[in-house]
Design a protein around this motif. Structure first.
Motif, PDB file in Angstrom:
ATOM      1  N   GLY A  30       0.814  -1.208   0.000  1.00 43.98           N
ATOM      2  CA  GLY A  30       0.000   0.000   0.000  1.00 43.98           C
ATOM      3  C   GLY A  30       0.848   1.257   0.000  1.00 43.98           C
ATOM      4  O   GLY A  30       0.543   2.234  -0.699  1.00 43.98           O
ATOM      5  N   TYR A  31       1.910   1.241   0.777  1.00 51.43           N
ATOM      6  CA  TYR A  31       2.793   2.403   0.854  1.00 51.43           C
ATOM      7  C   TYR A  31       3.454   2.678  -0.497  1.00 51.43           C
ATOM      8  O   TYR A  31       3.555   3.830  -0.947  1.00 51.43           O
ATOM      9  CB  TYR A  31       3.851   2.169   1.927  1.00 51.43           C
ATOM     10  N   LEU A  32       3.896   1.616  -1.163  1.00 52.80           N
ATOM     11  CA  LEU A  32       4.490   1.781  -2.486  1.00 52.80           C
ATOM     12  C   LEU A  32       3.460   2.267  -3.502  1.00 52.80           C
ATOM     13  O   LEU A  32       3.778   3.083  -4.377  1.00 52.80           O
ATOM     14  CB  LEU A  32       5.121   0.467  -2.937  1.00 52.80           C
ATOM     15  N   LEU A  44      -5.300   2.555  -0.620  1.00 53.06           N
ATOM     16  CA  LEU A  44      -6.369   2.486   0.374  1.00 53.06           C
ATOM     17  C   LEU A  44      -6.764   1.037   0.647  1.00 53.06           C
ATOM     18  O   LEU A  44      -6.919   0.630   1.813  1.00 53.06           O
ATOM     19  CB  LEU A  44      -7.580   3.281  -0.107  1.00 53.06           C
ATOM     20  N   ALA A  45      -6.906   0.253  -0.396  1.00 58.97           N
ATOM     21  CA  ALA A  45      -7.327  -1.141  -0.242  1.00 58.97           C
ATOM     22  C   ALA A  45      -6.301  -1.957   0.551  1.00 58.97           C
ATOM     23  O   ALA A  45      -6.663  -2.703   1.464  1.00 58.97           O
ATOM     24  CB  ALA A  45      -7.547  -1.769  -1.619  1.00 58.97           C
ATOM     25  N   TYR A  46      -5.037  -1.800   0.215  1.00 56.70           N
ATOM     26  CA  TYR A  46      -4.002  -2.574   0.898  1.00 56.70           C
ATOM     27  C   TYR A  46      -3.781  -2.090   2.330  1.00 56.70           C
ATOM     28  O   TYR A  46      -3.538  -2.905   3.241  1.00 56.70           O
ATOM     29  CB  TYR A  46      -2.705  -2.554   0.090  1.00 56.70           C
ATOM     30  N   TYR A  47      -3.852  -0.789   2.549  1.00 55.31           N
ATOM     31  CA  TYR A  47      -3.764  -0.269   3.915  1.00 55.31           C
ATOM     32  C   TYR A  47      -4.892  -0.818   4.785  1.00 55.31           C
ATOM     33  O   TYR A  47      -4.692  -1.148   5.959  1.00 55.31           O
ATOM     34  CB  TYR A  47      -3.867   1.255   3.909  1.00 55.31           C
ATOM     35  N   ASN A  77      -1.514   5.910   8.254  1.00 50.87           N
ATOM     36  CA  ASN A  77      -1.456   5.958   6.792  1.00 50.87           C
ATOM     37  C   ASN A  77      -2.820   5.685   6.166  1.00 50.87           C
ATOM     38  O   ASN A  77      -3.179   6.295   5.158  1.00 50.87           O
ATOM     39  CB  ASN A  77      -0.409   4.970   6.279  1.00 50.87           C
ATOM     40  N   LEU A  78      -3.587   4.788   6.776  1.00 50.98           N
ATOM     41  CA  LEU A  78      -4.936   4.530   6.285  1.00 50.98           C
ATOM     42  C   LEU A  78      -5.803   5.777   6.445  1.00 50.98           C
ATOM     43  O   LEU A  78      -6.558   6.144   5.523  1.00 50.98           O
ATOM     44  CB  LEU A  78      -5.552   3.353   7.049  1.00 50.98           C
ATOM     45  N   ASP A 113      -4.289  -2.959   8.197  1.00 46.56           N
ATOM     46  CA  ASP A 113      -4.759  -2.509   9.507  1.00 46.56           C
ATOM     47  C   ASP A 113      -5.665  -3.548  10.153  1.00 46.56           C
ATOM     48  O   ASP A 113      -5.596  -3.785  11.360  1.00 46.56           O
ATOM     49  CB  ASP A 113      -5.493  -1.177   9.359  1.00 46.56           C
ATOM     50  N   SER A 114      -6.492  -4.188   9.352  1.00 45.51           N
ATOM     51  CA  SER A 114      -7.385  -5.225   9.885  1.00 45.51           C
ATOM     52  C   SER A 114      -6.587  -6.418  10.410  1.00 45.51           C
ATOM     53  O   SER A 114      -6.864  -6.947  11.488  1.00 45.51           O
ATOM     54  CB  SER A 114      -8.363  -5.687   8.802  1.00 45.51           C
TER      55      SER A 114
END
Length: 264
Positions: free
Chosen positions: A79-81, A92-95, A112-113, A99-100
């Motif tokens: 997500g960061y990349l 957004l999807a990967y963050y 970050n999310l 987090d979950s």
């Protein structure tokens, strides 16, 4: 409000938040089930210094996440990349998954999310993540700072000021609050209509933001309001000079309307 959204995303969300030692690659919030997964993560960390390899590293981390679906760190770094490549839907999807999976152990994941939610104008969703940061990491100033940030859009300015004060008290242990926080005080007080409280903060950060049209708009508004309330001709003249610089610029609509009322 769209322009105002841009202000706090670019100034407060991005400049205000600090990434931690996580990006040294020494921390994992989830344990990988496969040995090669950790190696892929370490490659991704090293790649952060080389933009030309972002796309390739992202593909590697996506593959790692598919093969090791409980490894939250692979999802987060992917997500960061994606974010570094301005692919914010994917980020957004990967963050969200990261987090979950982390089960409230990773403040940096929540932060970050939340910032990605802010990019999409989802201040309510961002607020939830910042509130989770405060709940699970009460000594981390970033959660309080983030709540104050969302108050600009959610218009609960007193709550924002209260949380910004909490953040400031905690930032003392990490070098103190930076100019963006002082500016946020000025913005929150100004939006609240407390111009006398706003003006000293806006004065304080003038050198840092004097080329920012939206800052100058708030500065001029606070100056003219205080100048009129105190019958201070010198301050009203200064406000007029500042207003002349930005009166034809595309600033936040609600601020522009108030300025036109004051200077018409």
């Amino acid at each position: 409000m769209k322009k105002l959204l841009t202000i706090f995303i670019l100034i407060f969300s991005i400049k205000g938040f600090s990434q931690d030692s996580y990006f040294l690659g020494k921390t994992n919030y989830c344990t990988p089930e496969k040995a090669e997964s950790k190696k892929s993560f370490e490659v991704g960390i090293k790649t952060l210094q080389y933009p030309e390899f972002y796309e390739k590293a992202t593909r590697i981390l996506i593959s790692t996440a598919d093969k090791d679906p409980k490894y939250c760190d692979a999802f987060f770094l992917a997500g960061y990349l994606f974010r570094l490549q301005d692919k914010h839907d994917e980020a957004l999807a990967y963050y969200y998954v990261a987090d979950s999976l982390a089960q409230n152990k990773a403040p940096i994941f929540k932060q970050n999310l939340a910032i990605e939610f802010m990019r999409f104008g989802a201040a309510d969703e961002a607020r939830k993540k910042y509130e989770e940061m405060v709940k699970y990491f009460p000594t981390n100033p970033e959660g309080y700072y983030g709540i104050a940030n969302t108050s600009i859009m959610l218009a609960d300015y007193d709550k924002g000021i209260q949380n910004l004060k909490e953040a400031e008290s905690l930032y003392k242990y990490t070098g103190g609050m930076k100019a963006d926080g002082r500016y946020m005080y000025g913005m929150l007080y100004s939006l609240k209509g407390s111009y006398e409280e706003a003006l000293p903060y806006l004065e304080e950060v003038h050198s840092a933001y004097k080329k920012d049209d939206n800052y100058l708009a708030l500065y001029a508004l606070s100056q003219i309001k205080v100048g009129k309330s105190k019958n201070d001709e010198k301050l009203m003249k200064k406000a007029k000079q500042v207003y002349e610089k930005i009166k034809d610029k595309p600033i936040a609509e609600e601020i522009s309307k108030k300025l036109k009322e004051e200077f018409s």
